[in-house]
Motif scaffolding. Structure first.
Motif, short mmCIF file in Angstrom:
data_model
loop_
_atom_site.label_atom_id
_atom_site.label_comp_id
_atom_site.label_asym_id
_atom_site.label_seq_id
_atom_site.Cartn_x
_atom_site.Cartn_y
_atom_site.Cartn_z
N ALA A 73 0.84 -1.19 0.00
CA ALA A 73 0.00 0.00 0.00
C ALA A 73 0.88 1.24 0.00
O ALA A 73 1.89 1.29 0.70
N SER A 75 1.06 4.83 1.27
CA SER A 75 0.37 5.54 2.34
C SER A 75 -0.23 6.87 1.89
O SER A 75 -1.18 7.35 2.47
N TRP A 78 -4.17 6.93 1.15
CA TRP A 78 -5.09 6.44 2.17
C TRP A 78 -5.57 7.57 3.07
O TRP A 78 -4.83 8.49 3.38
N PRO A 82 -2.10 3.11 6.13
CA PRO A 82 -2.63 1.79 5.82
C PRO A 82 -2.27 0.70 6.83
O PRO A 82 -2.87 -0.38 6.81
N TRP A 93 -9.81 0.77 9.55
CA TRP A 93 -9.14 1.28 8.35
C TRP A 93 -7.75 0.68 8.26
O TRP A 93 -6.99 0.71 9.22
N ARG A 95 -4.78 -1.71 5.45
CA ARG A 95 -4.51 -2.78 4.50
C ARG A 95 -4.79 -4.13 5.16
O ARG A 95 -4.26 -4.44 6.21
#
Length: 158
Positions: A73, A75, A78, A82, A93, A95
């Motif tokens: 992910a 970051s 987001w 993540p 919230w 990953r």
């Protein structure tokens, strides 16, 4: 501990694939299960790429499983970091919160409910480091721990 808190803690443990190292998250799950009185074992083909298996006390043939590796992910894209596992407005919230650490958290929460109600866990559990190897890993682990390679292979392909 509720399912959201378990999920949050799992999300906060990095297990991005690549490289797919899962030792830390598998140890968290092993420790959680141990706290419930559920015996489990860690099986590794390669250091850091761990799988976790339990063996139920009945022969139901039921297996609950979920993987713990997540895709990388970035970051900056987001709302929350993540890997923070932030819980906001009843949602986790991060990953892996929906694929598949959330599912693993649900399995662990269900195990707690079963144990708290003083029932016997009606299934084996598997937490593989990645999905495609699940059945092969399960067969190998059964062969290693039970000395029954054919049974493990038969279960893996049936």
């Amino acid at each position: 501990m509720d399912v959201s808190q378990i999920c949050s803690e799992l999300v906060a443990i990095r297990s991005e694939n690549p490289p797919g190292l899962t030792a830390e998250v598998i140890e968290y799950i092993r420790s959680y299960l141990e706290g419930l009185g559920i015996r489990s074992e860690i099986v590794s083909k390669k250091k850091g790429y761990d799988n976790l298996l339990t063996h139920g006390t009945n022969d139901s043939g039921l297996l609950f499983c979920g993987h713990v590796d997540v895709v990388p992910a970035l970051s900056r894209s987001w709302r929350h970091d993540p890997f923070s596992g932030t819980i906001e407005d009843g949602k986790v919230w991060g990953r892996g919160s929906t694929d598949m650490k959330g599912g693993c958290a649900s399995i662990l929460s269900a195990c707690r409910e079963v144990i708290d109600e003083e029932y016997e866990l009606p299934a084996d559990l598997a937490q593989p480091w990645r999905v495609p190897l699940l059945w092969a890993d399960y067969a190998l682990a059964r062969a290693q721990t039970e000395g029954a390679p054919q049974r493990g292979i038969d279960e893996a392909v049936s």
